[in-house]
Design an enzyme around this catalytic site. Sequence first.
Site, PDB file in Angstrom:
ATOM      1  CG  ASN A 109       5.235   3.366   2.207  1.00  0.00           C
ATOM      2  OD1 ASN A 109       6.008   3.581   3.156  1.00  0.00           O
ATOM      3  ND2 ASN A 109       3.930   3.557   2.295  1.00  0.00           N
ATOM      4  CD1 TRP A 110      11.095  -0.204   1.809  1.00  0.00           C
ATOM      5  CD2 TRP A 110      12.750   0.090   3.311  1.00  0.00           C
ATOM      6  NE1 TRP A 110      12.293  -0.476   1.185  1.00  0.00           N
ATOM      7  CE2 TRP A 110      13.323  -0.303   2.080  1.00  0.00           C
ATOM      8  CE3 TRP A 110      13.590   0.332   4.397  1.00  0.00           C
ATOM      9  CZ2 TRP A 110      14.705  -0.454   1.915  1.00  0.00           C
ATOM     10  CZ3 TRP A 110      14.960   0.191   4.229  1.00  0.00           C
ATOM     11  CH2 TRP A 110      15.510  -0.207   3.003  1.00  0.00           C
ATOM     12  CE  LYS A 111       2.360   0.612   3.562  1.00  0.00           C
ATOM     13  NZ  LYS A 111       0.974   0.181   3.509  1.00  0.00           N
ATOM     14  CG  HIS A 129       0.361   6.105   3.237  1.00  0.00           C
ATOM     15  ND1 HIS A 129      -0.443   5.274   3.987  1.00  0.00           N
ATOM     16  CD2 HIS A 129       0.860   5.349   2.229  1.00  0.00           C
ATOM     17  CE1 HIS A 129      -0.421   4.060   3.438  1.00  0.00           C
ATOM     18  NE2 HIS A 129       0.361   4.075   2.378  1.00  0.00           N
ATOM     19  CD  GLU A 137      -0.583   2.250   6.047  1.00  0.00           C
ATOM     20  OE1 GLU A 137       0.605   2.546   6.284  1.00  0.00           O
ATOM     21  OE2 GLU A 137      -0.918   1.302   5.319  1.00  0.00           O
ATOM     22  CD  GLU A 158      -0.530   4.122  -1.782  1.00  0.00           C
ATOM     23  OE1 GLU A 158       0.349   3.361  -2.171  1.00  0.00           O
ATOM     24  OE2 GLU A 158      -0.637   4.501  -0.598  1.00  0.00           O
ATOM     25  N   GLY A 209      -2.452  -3.320   1.434  1.00  0.00           N
ATOM     26  CA  GLY A 209      -2.088  -4.387   2.358  1.00  0.00           C
ATOM     27  C   GLY A 209      -3.128  -5.488   2.469  1.00  0.00           C
ATOM     28  CB  SER A 259      -2.568  -5.391  -3.162  1.00  0.00           C
ATOM     29  OG  SER A 259      -2.971  -5.356  -1.794  1.00  0.00           O
ATOM     30  N   GLY A 264       4.147  -1.138  -1.163  1.00  0.00           N
ATOM     31  CA  GLY A 264       4.322  -1.375   0.266  1.00  0.00           C
ATOM     32  C   GLY A 264       4.959  -2.729   0.514  1.00  0.00           C
ATOM     33  N   GLY A 265       4.134  -3.708   0.856  1.00  0.00           N
ATOM     34  CA  GLY A 265       4.634  -5.030   1.246  1.00  0.00           C
ATOM     35  C   GLY A 265       5.669  -5.623   0.302  1.00  0.00           C
TER      36      GLY A 265
HETATM   37  P1  PGA Z   1       0.787  -2.364  -0.189  1.00  0.00           P
HETATM   38  O1  PGA Z   1       0.931  -0.842   0.335  1.00  0.00           O
HETATM   39  O2  PGA Z   1       1.596  -2.453  -1.473  1.00  0.00           O
HETATM   40  O3  PGA Z   1       1.368  -3.212   0.909  1.00  0.00           O
HETATM   41  O4  PGA Z   1      -0.657  -2.609  -0.428  1.00  0.00           O
HETATM   42  C1  PGA Z   1       0.991   0.241  -0.542  1.00  0.00           C
HETATM   43  C2  PGA Z   1       1.091   1.524   0.251  1.00  0.00           C
HETATM   44  O5  PGA Z   1       0.421   1.649   1.288  1.00  0.00           O
HETATM   45  O6  PGA Z   1       1.838   2.443  -0.128  1.00  0.00           O
END
Ligand code: PGA
Length: 248
Positions: A9-11, A94, A96, A165, A171, A210, A231-232
């Site tokens: 997930n590149w966000k 998600h 967010e 999640e 994050g 994470s 994500g990251g």
């Molecule tokens: P993260 O994000 O791996 O940076 O914690 C995961 C996500 O929000 O899909």
Amino acid sequence: MRQQFVAGNWKMHGSLAANAALLGEVLAGTTATRCDVAVCVPYPYLAQCQHLLQTSTVALGAQDCSVHASGAHTGEVAVGMLREFGCGYVIVGHSERRADHHESDALVAAKAQRVLEADMTPIVCVGETLAQREAGETATVVVRQLRAVTELLRQQSRRIVVAYEPVWAIGTGRTASPEQAQEVHAVLRAHLAQVGADIGAAVRILYGGSVKPDNAQVLFAQPDIDGGLIGGASLKASDFLAIVAAAK
Ligand code: PGA
């Protein structure tokens, strides 16, 4: 037997140059993977990434979609458009989006339905906040979020992917322990099994929050964890590839 699945997930990250470099390395490192792999990229880069991925086994996904099929909805993107650009997956719900855009369980479920109608796979995210975990509400919250989807989709629920999640792990560098994650995955699978025994057995439940090269293997070894939503670490090819390699 559920095939494991690792989705990036590149966000809101990337640029034309950075995407080309990242996918170049990812493609070189995923020629012989055992699991399914996808990258969910920002809308403006779908065309670029569709082109870069066209001869690869890495699937393309989007990070959200409109609940509407078309019409006067300025700024929104319809599932039909995502399909035209080769998306196989769309992340919905998600945390967010739930937090920043006040997306309700019902809206997330309706988006998942739209994604299925367009012949793509929704990756339905669920997860509790730290306050909810500390109040002992984790199972109630995640089942409520998933139930909105399974009640709307019913037997079609077999076609979704779920991502657990925990909001407090996204994050933050703070991962759920494999035991904490497995416990919630088992609760989610039990809910799916109530919808249909075959649905409980078939639906893949990813862990996200994470996930890094050093914790992926032990997380993915849990019986009800079928891969990860990353994500990251999906923005660094070597990390993403190490996580893909940790999947079975
Ligand atoms: P993260 O994000 O791996 O940076 O914690 C995961 C996500 O929000 O899909």
